[in-house]
Scaffold this motif. Structure first.
Motif, short mmCIF file in Angstrom:
data_model
loop_
_atom_site.label_atom_id
_atom_site.label_comp_id
_atom_site.label_asym_id
_atom_site.label_seq_id
_atom_site.Cartn_x
_atom_site.Cartn_y
_atom_site.Cartn_z
N UNK A 1 0.74 -1.17 -0.06
CA UNK A 1 -0.01 0.00 -0.03
C UNK A 1 0.79 1.29 0.03
N UNK A 2 2.07 1.47 0.67
CA UNK A 2 2.78 2.49 0.73
C UNK A 2 3.47 2.92 -0.41
N UNK A 3 3.50 4.43 -0.63
CA UNK A 3 4.16 4.94 -1.63
C UNK A 3 5.08 6.08 -0.96
N UNK A 4 6.32 5.94 -1.01
CA UNK A 4 7.44 6.58 -0.41
C UNK A 4 7.99 7.42 -1.58
N UNK A 5 7.53 8.55 -1.64
CA UNK A 5 7.94 9.66 -2.76
C UNK A 5 7.75 10.95 -2.41
N UNK A 6 8.50 11.87 -2.91
CA UNK A 6 8.38 13.21 -2.54
C UNK A 6 9.65 13.65 -1.54
N UNK A 7 10.40 14.86 -1.84
CA UNK A 7 11.29 15.18 -0.77
C UNK A 7 11.04 16.80 -0.79
N UNK A 8 12.01 17.38 -0.15
CA UNK A 8 11.83 18.88 -0.11
C UNK A 8 11.20 19.81 -1.18
N UNK A 9 11.86 19.49 -2.40
CA UNK A 9 11.32 20.04 -3.49
C UNK A 9 10.18 19.76 -4.30
N UNK B 1 4.82 18.34 -2.60
CA UNK B 1 3.38 18.73 -3.08
C UNK B 1 2.91 17.76 -3.97
N UNK B 2 3.25 17.58 -5.09
CA UNK B 2 2.74 16.75 -6.33
C UNK B 2 3.06 15.44 -5.74
N UNK B 3 4.10 14.95 -5.00
CA UNK B 3 4.05 13.55 -4.50
C UNK B 3 2.63 13.10 -3.77
N UNK B 4 2.37 14.25 -2.70
CA UNK B 4 1.15 13.86 -2.12
C UNK B 4 -0.04 13.86 -2.99
N UNK B 5 0.04 14.89 -3.81
CA UNK B 5 -1.25 14.81 -4.67
C UNK B 5 -1.38 13.62 -5.47
N UNK B 6 -0.21 13.03 -5.72
CA UNK B 6 -0.32 11.92 -6.58
C UNK B 6 -0.37 10.44 -5.72
N UNK B 7 -0.44 10.86 -4.26
CA UNK B 7 -0.71 9.80 -3.39
C UNK B 7 0.28 9.05 -2.46
N UNK B 8 1.30 9.92 -2.17
CA UNK B 8 2.47 9.62 -1.38
C UNK B 8 1.85 9.23 -0.19
N UNK B 9 2.32 8.21 0.57
CA UNK B 9 1.63 8.17 1.89
C UNK B 9 3.32 8.36 3.08
N UNK B 10 4.27 8.39 2.27
CA UNK B 10 5.60 8.79 3.03
C UNK B 10 6.27 9.54 2.15
N UNK B 11 6.68 10.64 3.09
CA UNK B 11 7.56 11.75 2.26
C UNK B 11 8.69 11.77 3.09
N UNK B 12 9.77 12.00 2.25
CA UNK B 12 11.26 11.83 2.97
C UNK B 12 11.89 13.49 2.89
N UNK B 13 11.90 13.96 4.00
CA UNK B 13 12.18 15.34 3.88
C UNK B 13 13.58 15.67 4.68
N UNK B 14 14.53 16.46 3.85
CA UNK B 14 15.67 16.79 4.50
C UNK B 14 15.68 18.21 4.61
#
Ligand code: PLP
Length: 254
Positions: free
Chosen positions: A208-216, A219-232
């Protein structure tokens, strides 16, 4: 908490949360369904403590040596008192799998059969290591990840191992061109990962999990369904240069 540093992180956390809430508003999702992993690479262990204390217990590292040095610096007792959940998000050599297997909450970067074998071998008796399969959706030679058309086979293989549990997919999109809109450049790669996840979860509902999206591009990662964002950087500020050096113990609590 080191005064000042923690306050900075708290402010930046509000900004990151606002971006997540906005993206959830646009896509009709709930912010509670998006987990933030604070990627603390280059930062000293004190920053791990700061992040956990302001409410981000999921901590990511991309190098094995740095991960284990920070685990050692915080100590098992301190880390479990804090409630740290470690994530390994970087490239993993098979001969380093034993340093990670059974010691982290989630390995985000399983991208080949030899690594499945190595993690399975080292997970430890009776233990189940949760993993994500990393996909190179952009076919970027500089990025890790299995080719998109190999993803379902690799998920099938990994989930057949008793010591491994595959709970989702991860990706790092190719770097955007110099003056591109990072969010929009990354979006089609995130959408592609979601399609692969949907195909996998049709067969195996635990994927089920979608690990996608970083600092830059979170936003689009969450719109496309990210369940985990990795933020530095968006959460912790610029990476430390020089990076934290486990040999210089005086910097541990900086
Ligand atoms: C460093 C890193 C991140 C965080 O990058 P920022 O752009 O600083 O948010 C996320 N994922 C991986 C795999 C990383 O190595």
């Amino acid at each position: 908490m080191s005064i000042g540093a923690g306050a900075g992180i708290a402010e930046r956390l509000s900004d990151v949360q606002a971006r997540i809430e906005h993206a959830c508003g646009v896509s009709g999702r709930s912010p509670g369904d998006v987990r933030i992993v604070a990627v603390t690479k280059t930062h000293p262990p004190g920053v791990v403590r700061d992040a956990v204390e302001i409410g981000v217990p999921d901590i990511g590292e991309n190098r094995v040596q740095e991960l284990t040095a920070k685990m050692d610096a915080l100590g098992t007792e301190d880390a479990s008192a804090l409630g740290v959940r470690w994530h390994f998000v970087g490239r993993l050599q098979s001969n380093k799998a034993s340093d990670v297997a059974g010691r982290v909450s989630l390995v985000h970067s399983v991208d080949r059969l030899s690594l499945v074998d190595a993690l399975e071998r080292h997970a430890g008796p009776g233990q189940v290591q949760r993993v994500l399969v990393q996909v190179n959706v952009g076919d970027d030679p500089r990025k890790g990840g299995c080719p998109p058309d190999r993803t379902l086979d690799l998920v099938a293989e990994a989930r057949s191992r008793p010591a491994l549990e595959v709970i989702g997919l991860m990706t790092i999109p190719p770097l955007p061109p110099e003056d591109a809109d990072q969010e929009e450049h990354a979006r089609p790669f995130f959408a592609e990962l979601r399609r692969l996840r949907d195909a996998a979860s049709d067969e195996w509902p635990e994927v089920q999990q979608l690990s996608m999206g970083m600092s830059g591009d979170l936003g689009s990662a969450v719109e496309e369904g990210a369940t985990i964002v990795r933020v530095g950087t968006a959460l912790l500020g610029a990476r430390r240069d020089p990076p934290w050096d486990p040999e210089s113990t005086w910097r541990t609590d900086e």
